[in-house]
Design a protein around this motif. Sequence first.
Motif, PDB file in Angstrom:
ATOM      1  N   SER A  73      29.288  53.801  60.623  1.00  2.47           N
ATOM      2  CA  SER A  73      29.414  55.119  61.242  1.00  2.47           C
ATOM      3  C   SER A  73      28.073  55.838  61.284  1.00  2.47           C
ATOM      4  N   GLN A  74      27.365  55.784  60.166  1.00  3.10           N
ATOM      5  CA  GLN A  74      26.060  56.473  60.111  1.00  3.10           C
ATOM      6  C   GLN A  74      25.081  55.906  61.132  1.00  3.10           C
ATOM      7  N   PHE A 167      22.174  36.209  69.267  1.00 12.28           N
ATOM      8  CA  PHE A 167      22.229  37.199  68.188  1.00 12.28           C
ATOM      9  C   PHE A 167      20.857  37.809  67.922  1.00 12.28           C
ATOM     10  N   LYS A 168      20.860  39.103  67.603  1.00  5.93           N
ATOM     11  CA  LYS A 168      19.608  39.789  67.287  1.00  5.93           C
ATOM     12  C   LYS A 168      19.198  39.551  65.835  1.00  5.93           C
ATOM     13  N   SER A 169      20.171  39.354  64.940  1.00  3.17           N
ATOM     14  CA  SER A 169      19.835  39.204  63.519  1.00  3.17           C
ATOM     15  C   SER A 169      21.003  38.580  62.765  1.00  3.17           C
ATOM     16  N   VAL A 170      20.700  38.160  61.526  1.00  2.68           N
ATOM     17  CA  VAL A 170      21.705  37.483  60.696  1.00  2.68           C
ATOM     18  C   VAL A 170      21.510  37.887  59.244  1.00  2.68           C
ATOM     19  N   SER A 171      22.617  37.960  58.497  1.00  4.29           N
ATOM     20  CA  SER A 171      22.522  38.163  57.050  1.00  4.29           C
ATOM     21  C   SER A 171      23.742  37.524  56.406  1.00  4.29           C
ATOM     22  N   ALA A 172      23.669  37.329  55.076  1.00  5.99           N
ATOM     23  CA  ALA A 172      24.792  36.666  54.411  1.00  5.99           C
ATOM     24  C   ALA A 172      24.911  37.116  52.958  1.00  5.99           C
ATOM     25  N   PHE A 173      26.160  37.166  52.505  1.00  3.19           N
ATOM     26  CA  PHE A 173      26.488  37.416  51.096  1.00  3.19           C
ATOM     27  C   PHE A 173      26.959  36.077  50.517  1.00  3.19           C
ATOM     28  N   ALA A 174      26.317  35.634  49.470  1.00  4.61           N
ATOM     29  CA  ALA A 174      26.745  34.420  48.760  1.00  4.61           C
ATOM     30  C   ALA A 174      27.169  33.297  49.710  1.00  4.61           C
ATOM     31  N   ILE A 218      15.908  36.796  57.481  1.00  7.97           N
ATOM     32  CA  ILE A 218      17.322  36.738  57.074  1.00  7.97           C
ATOM     33  C   ILE A 218      17.446  37.459  55.735  1.00  7.97           C
ATOM     34  N   LEU A 219      18.432  38.333  55.622  1.00  5.38           N
ATOM     35  CA  LEU A 219      18.725  38.932  54.315  1.00  5.38           C
ATOM     36  C   LEU A 219      19.914  38.187  53.697  1.00  5.38           C
ATOM     37  N   ILE A 220      19.695  37.658  52.490  1.00  2.00           N
ATOM     38  CA  ILE A 220      20.764  36.960  51.777  1.00  2.00           C
ATOM     39  C   ILE A 220      20.864  37.552  50.371  1.00  2.00           C
ATOM     40  N   ALA A 275      25.641  48.410  52.739  1.00  5.44           N
ATOM     41  CA  ALA A 275      24.761  49.297  53.514  1.00  5.44           C
ATOM     42  C   ALA A 275      23.385  48.660  53.734  1.00  5.44           C
ATOM     43  N   ASP A 276      22.907  47.898  52.747  1.00  7.68           N
ATOM     44  CA  ASP A 276      21.609  47.205  52.916  1.00  7.68           C
ATOM     45  C   ASP A 276      21.683  46.231  54.093  1.00  7.68           C
ATOM     46  N   HIS A 277      22.835  45.559  54.224  1.00  8.91           N
ATOM     47  CA  HIS A 277      22.960  44.572  55.306  1.00  8.91           C
ATOM     48  C   HIS A 277      23.039  45.269  56.664  1.00  8.91           C
ATOM     49  N   ILE A 278      23.755  46.391  56.726  1.00 10.64           N
ATOM     50  CA  ILE A 278      23.796  47.140  57.994  1.00 10.64           C
ATOM     51  C   ILE A 278      22.373  47.606  58.345  1.00 10.64           C
ATOM     52  N   ASP A 279      21.643  48.109  57.346  1.00  8.70           N
ATOM     53  CA  ASP A 279      20.255  48.559  57.602  1.00  8.70           C
ATOM     54  C   ASP A 279      19.398  47.404  58.129  1.00  8.70           C
ATOM     55  N   HIS A 280      19.552  46.243  57.525  1.00  9.68           N
ATOM     56  CA  HIS A 280      18.803  45.059  57.985  1.00  9.68           C
ATOM     57  C   HIS A 280      19.080  44.813  59.469  1.00  9.68           C
ATOM     58  N   HIS A 281      20.361  44.812  59.834  1.00 15.06           N
ATOM     59  CA  HIS A 281      20.707  44.509  61.230  1.00 15.06           C
ATOM     60  C   HIS A 281      20.216  45.601  62.179  1.00 15.06           C
ATOM     61  N   MET A 282      20.270  46.859  61.731  1.00 17.38           N
ATOM     62  CA  MET A 282      19.876  47.953  62.640  1.00 17.38           C
ATOM     63  C   MET A 282      18.407  47.859  63.042  1.00 17.38           C
ATOM     64  N   ARG A 283      17.578  47.240  62.199  1.00 18.39           N
ATOM     65  CA  ARG A 283      16.168  47.063  62.569  1.00 18.39           C
ATOM     66  C   ARG A 283      16.038  46.233  63.854  1.00 18.39           C
TER      67      ARG A 283
END
Length: 295
Positions: A73-74, A167-174, A218-220, A275-283
């Motif tokens: 939302s932010q 895709f513009k960007s990618v990230s992953a949790f575990a 990539i943020l993991i 929120a860190d992952h959303i920030d990563h993608h927003m870049r």
Amino acid sequence: MPFETNATVPSFGGRLLKLSHASTAIGSSMALNLYLPPQASDFNKVPWIFYLAGLTCTGDNGAEKGFFQAAASQNGVAIVYPDTSPREPRYDGDDASYDFGRAAGFYINASKAPYSATYKMESYIIDELYDALPKEFPLDPARVSIMGHSMGGHGALTLFLKYSKKFKSVSAFAPIANPINCPWGQKAFGGYIGDDQSEWKKHDATELVKTFKGPLEILIDVGTGDNFYKQKQLLPENFEAAAKEAGLTVGANGINIRYQTDYDHSYYFISTFAADHIDHHMRFLVKPQADLISF
Ligand SMILES: N[C@@H](CCC(=O)N[C@@H](CS)C(=O)NCC(=O)O)C(=O)O
């Protein structure tokens, strides 16, 4: 109208739409959730991020417990939460274990019978949802990213590496980062693809990153208290070593693997870093200034 809206749930100023549709890739009905932030309207197509969930999940786990909606939302970004496997038709033994069959589609197209008839999760995400959703909802077809957790982290990494232009960007949790070398991946690929291990490699992030060309960020996040990490189901070190060997930057401006002390595999971990992952993608998802019309 390919999508039916079965419920609309207000959330963080936006709307979580509970959708279903007759999927052509899968051949039966599929359910998913779509979070539209308050900025989305007929006059403002927002960027969007796929969130691919892990073993045993549906599209509800991330929507209910991932805590992505606050940051979405932010930032004015939408989130799509697909299901993790076909639900119909049923196959003998498809619910015999939590890590194969139902809710364990691994985001690949199965080539081994009987699963090859309907387990087409790669086509479902890449061809069907990717194209169909922006036609019906205020989503910008040119600004799409992908993230995921565990099996869904494997899905996010591999689909990005295979279809990086989409895709513009990618990230992953575990993420399951090297499935051909862990029990979860070996069981899934054996069951969906068969014995030919050269075919397995086409769906393994550690193998795919070896030949990736160009800069890659990539943020993991991985929790050091994650039992699946300790049991060597995730193997993020193998992914990092392969990226290094391929000459890719490792660290803050490249393949950024953060080991989060004591965090486990659960949604307590995911929601902490959502929120860190959303920030990563927003870049990567913000519209370039040149696109903005000035009067
Ligand atoms: N049921 C499995 C665990 C499966 C599991 O942890 N699944 C993760 C993804 S790999 C998950 O997100 N589960 C659903 C949840 O926590 O809401 C077990 O007993 O070992």
